[in-house]
Write a protein that holds these residues in place. Sequence first.
Motif, PDB file in Angstrom:
ATOM      1  N   TYR A  30       0.882  -1.156   0.000  1.00 33.75           N
ATOM      2  CA  TYR A  30       0.000   0.000   0.000  1.00 33.75           C
ATOM      3  C   TYR A  30       0.924   1.211   0.000  1.00 33.75           C
ATOM      4  CZ  TYR A  30       0.664   0.483   5.117  1.00 33.75           C
ATOM      5  OH  TYR A  30       1.196   0.658   6.361  1.00 33.75           O
ATOM      6  N   LEU A  31       0.348   2.406  -0.055  1.00 33.26           N
ATOM      7  CA  LEU A  31       1.177   3.592  -0.240  1.00 33.26           C
ATOM      8  C   LEU A  31       2.349   3.651   0.751  1.00 33.26           C
ATOM      9  CD1 LEU A  31       1.812   6.347  -1.512  1.00 33.26           C
ATOM     10  CD2 LEU A  31       0.088   7.369   0.012  1.00 33.26           C
ATOM     11  N   ASN A  32       2.047   3.436   2.037  1.00 32.09           N
ATOM     12  CA  ASN A  32       3.097   3.597   3.046  1.00 32.09           C
ATOM     13  C   ASN A  32       4.225   2.582   2.878  1.00 32.09           C
ATOM     14  OD1 ASN A  32       0.438   4.478   3.739  1.00 32.09           O
ATOM     15  ND2 ASN A  32       1.176   5.053   5.763  1.00 32.09           N
ATOM     16  N   SER A  33       3.880   1.322   2.541  1.00 28.54           N
ATOM     17  CA  SER A  33       4.941   0.319   2.358  1.00 28.54           C
ATOM     18  C   SER A  33       5.743   0.642   1.098  1.00 28.54           C
ATOM     19  CB  SER A  33       4.347  -1.094   2.293  1.00 28.54           C
ATOM     20  OG  SER A  33       3.595  -1.291   1.113  1.00 28.54           O
ATOM     21  N   ASP A  34       5.064   1.149   0.060  1.00 33.39           N
ATOM     22  CA  ASP A  34       5.784   1.565  -1.154  1.00 33.39           C
ATOM     23  C   ASP A  34       6.751   2.708  -0.827  1.00 33.39           C
ATOM     24  OD1 ASP A  34       4.440  -0.276  -2.655  1.00 33.39           O
ATOM     25  OD2 ASP A  34       3.065   1.157  -3.604  1.00 33.39           O
ATOM     26  N   LEU A  35       6.287   3.648   0.000  1.00 29.98           N
ATOM     27  CA  LEU A  35       7.143   4.800   0.338  1.00 29.98           C
ATOM     28  C   LEU A  35       8.395   4.352   1.090  1.00 29.98           C
ATOM     29  CD1 LEU A  35       4.374   7.390   1.292  1.00 29.98           C
ATOM     30  CD2 LEU A  35       6.009   7.594  -0.592  1.00 29.98           C
ATOM     31  N   VAL A  36       8.243   3.373   1.971  1.00 35.58           N
ATOM     32  CA  VAL A  36       9.407   2.844   2.703  1.00 35.58           C
ATOM     33  C   VAL A  36      10.400   2.251   1.701  1.00 35.58           C
ATOM     34  CG1 VAL A  36      10.172   1.014   4.281  1.00 35.58           C
ATOM     35  CG2 VAL A  36       8.171   2.425   4.872  1.00 35.58           C
ATOM     36  N   GLU A  37       9.866   1.462   0.753  1.00 37.61           N
ATOM     37  CA  GLU A  37      10.763   0.791  -0.190  1.00 37.61           C
ATOM     38  C   GLU A  37      11.409   1.761  -1.177  1.00 37.61           C
ATOM     39  OE1 GLU A  37       8.518  -2.639  -1.465  1.00 37.61           O
ATOM     40  OE2 GLU A  37       8.742  -3.500   0.545  1.00 37.61           O
ATOM     41  N   GLU A  38      10.668   2.816  -1.522  1.00 35.87           N
ATOM     42  CA  GLU A  38      11.240   3.813  -2.456  1.00 35.87           C
ATOM     43  C   GLU A  38      12.513   4.462  -1.942  1.00 35.87           C
ATOM     44  OE1 GLU A  38       8.469   6.861  -3.851  1.00 35.87           O
ATOM     45  OE2 GLU A  38       6.997   5.267  -4.197  1.00 35.87           O
ATOM     46  N   ILE A  39      12.671   4.508  -0.620  1.00 38.73           N
ATOM     47  CA  ILE A  39      13.888   5.138  -0.083  1.00 38.73           C
ATOM     48  C   ILE A  39      14.844   4.079   0.481  1.00 38.73           C
ATOM     49  CG2 ILE A  39      12.817   7.391   0.292  1.00 38.73           C
ATOM     50  CD1 ILE A  39      12.578   6.719   3.268  1.00 38.73           C
ATOM     51  N   GLY A  40      14.625   2.833   0.040  1.00 39.08           N
ATOM     52  CA  GLY A  40      15.589   1.777   0.363  1.00 39.08           C
ATOM     53  C   GLY A  40      15.395   1.123   1.710  1.00 39.08           C
ATOM     54  N   GLY A  41      14.226   1.311   2.334  1.00 40.52           N
ATOM     55  CA  GLY A  41      13.932   0.607   3.579  1.00 40.52           C
ATOM     56  C   GLY A  41      13.209  -0.694   3.277  1.00 40.52           C
ATOM     57  N   CYS A  42      13.078  -1.580   4.281  1.00 39.48           N
ATOM     58  CA  CYS A  42      12.229  -2.746   4.064  1.00 39.48           C
ATOM     59  C   CYS A  42      11.024  -2.635   4.986  1.00 39.48           C
ATOM     60  CB  CYS A  42      12.986  -4.056   4.249  1.00 39.48           C
ATOM     61  SG  CYS A  42      13.599  -4.314   5.898  1.00 39.48           S
ATOM     62  N   TYR A  43       9.890  -3.117   4.505  1.00 38.19           N
ATOM     63  CA  TYR A  43       8.634  -2.968   5.231  1.00 38.19           C
ATOM     64  C   TYR A  43       8.149  -4.332   5.677  1.00 38.19           C
ATOM     65  CZ  TYR A  43       3.783  -1.866   6.266  1.00 38.19           C
ATOM     66  OH  TYR A  43       2.581  -1.733   6.901  1.00 38.19           O
ATOM     67  N   HIS A  44       7.704  -4.425   6.927  1.00 43.75           N
ATOM     68  CA  HIS A  44       7.126  -5.678   7.432  1.00 43.75           C
ATOM     69  C   HIS A  44       5.805  -5.396   8.111  1.00 43.75           C
ATOM     70  CE1 HIS A  44      10.887  -7.907   6.922  1.00 43.75           C
ATOM     71  NE2 HIS A  44      11.508  -6.853   7.431  1.00 43.75           N
ATOM     72  N   SER A  45       4.830  -6.248   7.854  1.00 42.57           N
ATOM     73  CA  SER A  45       3.545  -6.135   8.556  1.00 42.57           C
ATOM     74  C   SER A  45       3.572  -6.979   9.827  1.00 42.57           C
ATOM     75  CB  SER A  45       2.420  -6.626   7.653  1.00 42.57           C
ATOM     76  OG  SER A  45       1.268  -6.853   8.433  1.00 42.57           O
ATOM     77  N   THR A  46       3.050  -6.446  10.903  1.00 38.57           N
ATOM     78  CA  THR A  46       2.989  -7.199  12.163  1.00 38.57           C
ATOM     79  C   THR A  46       1.583  -7.729  12.399  1.00 38.57           C
ATOM     80  OG1 THR A  46       2.512  -5.171  13.377  1.00 38.57           O
ATOM     81  CG2 THR A  46       4.819  -5.864  13.270  1.00 38.57           C
ATOM     82  N   LYS A  47       0.780  -7.716  11.353  1.00 43.27           N
ATOM     83  CA  LYS A  47      -0.623  -8.108  11.509  1.00 43.27           C
ATOM     84  C   LYS A  47      -0.786  -9.536  12.030  1.00 43.27           C
ATOM     85  CE  LYS A  47      -4.708  -6.328  10.019  1.00 43.27           C
ATOM     86  NZ  LYS A  47      -5.140  -5.226   9.185  1.00 43.27           N
ATOM     87  N   ASP A  48      -0.111 -10.450  11.399  1.00 45.12           N
ATOM     88  CA  ASP A  48      -0.286 -11.839  11.845  1.00 45.12           C
ATOM     89  C   ASP A  48       0.955 -12.356  12.566  1.00 45.12           C
ATOM     90  OD1 ASP A  48      -2.598 -11.873   9.999  1.00 45.12           O
ATOM     91  OD2 ASP A  48      -0.992 -11.898   8.489  1.00 45.12           O
ATOM     92  N   MET A  49       1.910 -11.487  12.739  1.00 47.72           N
ATOM     93  CA  MET A  49       3.180 -11.938  13.313  1.00 47.72           C
ATOM     94  C   MET A  49       3.622 -10.945  14.376  1.00 47.72           C
ATOM     95  SD  MET A  49       6.199 -13.006  10.803  1.00 47.72           S
ATOM     96  CE  MET A  49       5.557 -13.395   9.214  1.00 47.72           C
ATOM     97  N   SER A  50       4.171 -11.436  15.451  1.00 47.97           N
ATOM     98  CA  SER A  50       4.690 -10.520  16.470  1.00 47.97           C
ATOM     99  C   SER A  50       5.928  -9.832  15.902  1.00 47.97           C
ATOM    100  CB  SER A  50       5.069 -11.273  17.735  1.00 47.97           C
ATOM    101  OG  SER A  50       6.204 -12.073  17.462  1.00 47.97           O
ATOM    102  N   LEU A  51       6.308  -8.763  16.532  1.00 44.21           N
ATOM    103  CA  LEU A  51       7.513  -8.040  16.105  1.00 44.21           C
ATOM    104  C   LEU A  51       8.725  -8.971  16.160  1.00 44.21           C
ATOM    105  CD1 LEU A  51       8.842  -5.347  15.343  1.00 44.21           C
ATOM    106  CD2 LEU A  51       8.973  -4.828  17.786  1.00 44.21           C
TER     107      LEU A  51
END
Length: 367
Positions: free
Chosen positions: A214-235
């Motif tokens: 989604y927009l926010n995860s794309d924005l993270v990746e555009e600047i070379g970060g990696c994005y992880h969802s914690t929805k089904d997984m603990s940190l």
Amino acid sequence: MKAVAVQPGVPDSVHLREVANSSLDSFSDGRGVLVKVLEVGVDGTDKELISGVYGSPPPGDDYLIIGHESLGVVVEAGHNVHELRVGDLVVATVRRPGHSIYDRIGMYDMTTDDDYRERGINLLHGFLTEYFVDEPEFIVRVPSALKEVGVLLEPTSVIEKGIDQGYEIQRRLRIWHPRRAAVLGAGTIGLLATMALRLRGLQVCTFARTKPRYLNSDLVEEIGGCYHSTKDMSLEEASRDHRGFDLIFEATGYSPIVFEAMTVLGKNGVLVLSSVTGGGRTIEVPADSINRGFVLGNKVVVGSVNASRDHFAEGIKDLSQGAIQWPGWLSKLLTHRIDGLENYGEIMRLLTKPKATIKVYVKVADE
Ligand code: BGC
Ligand code: ZN
């Protein structure tokens, strides 16, 4: 002139009201600056003010003009103002000096006063109005090249302070070379923290609930970060491949994650907390294990609020560098514009809209 105000403590009391015009008359020393408001950003703090769970009016008033993320232009300056000129693009700082020793040495972002004064939040009127006045000490000049994204400077100052606190504390290690950072939360603060840490050359993993893409995860990746969802997984599970973060910046607004962050913080690491969590939540935590990890790993956790003028200056540097390195990226954070103070009803509607909302701001006037 018109202003958007709340009755602090009264839920949903946000309204448009007529208030006295701002003028330099009250500055007998010629040190007043009159600013025409162009844009004002809103955030979770405004949501709490509108919900009636945070904030106080100035003494003698029963209402508080909200808005603390400003962008404006100087339209008049007193005869003793030499730092600013008519036409300068400016952003005001938020907190004003109180009485503690820190306030007296100019470090009011570190005040120990209980009744801290913050414009648009606590005891002082804010900027969601047509004009405001203040002293030059509290007004920061912004390069005109940052006009499109200057409304992001106040939230940027908040992440600059948090990161600066982390680095200051880590001077204890003499040769701290942080490599891996985690940012918790992918809202405005999380994304700006991701950018600032990327600019400092760190690998950054940004964690939030929503599943990519989604927009926010794309924005993270555009600047070379990696994005992880914690929805089904603990940190802890989600960060299994990146064990041992050197720096973690927490900006989710969800306090239980702080204790998970403590478990994934690396040895000698620093965890910076920036969410003002208004509620009264309680949880059970693995106390022995967290404590043992902190003691045996020489770890630090620090809370950080507000920002000094120096952090606004750091923010200008990072916004400028970010704009050069990733053209257009910052503008994509400005997802929702509200046109005119009279559309104040949109503020709460947009702030409570879960997805696709990063920065909501009110366009008050043209230059
Ligand atoms: C503001 C800070 C302020 C904090 C606590 C935040 O939303 O950006 O400047 O210190 O709220 O009131
Ligand atoms: Zn804020």
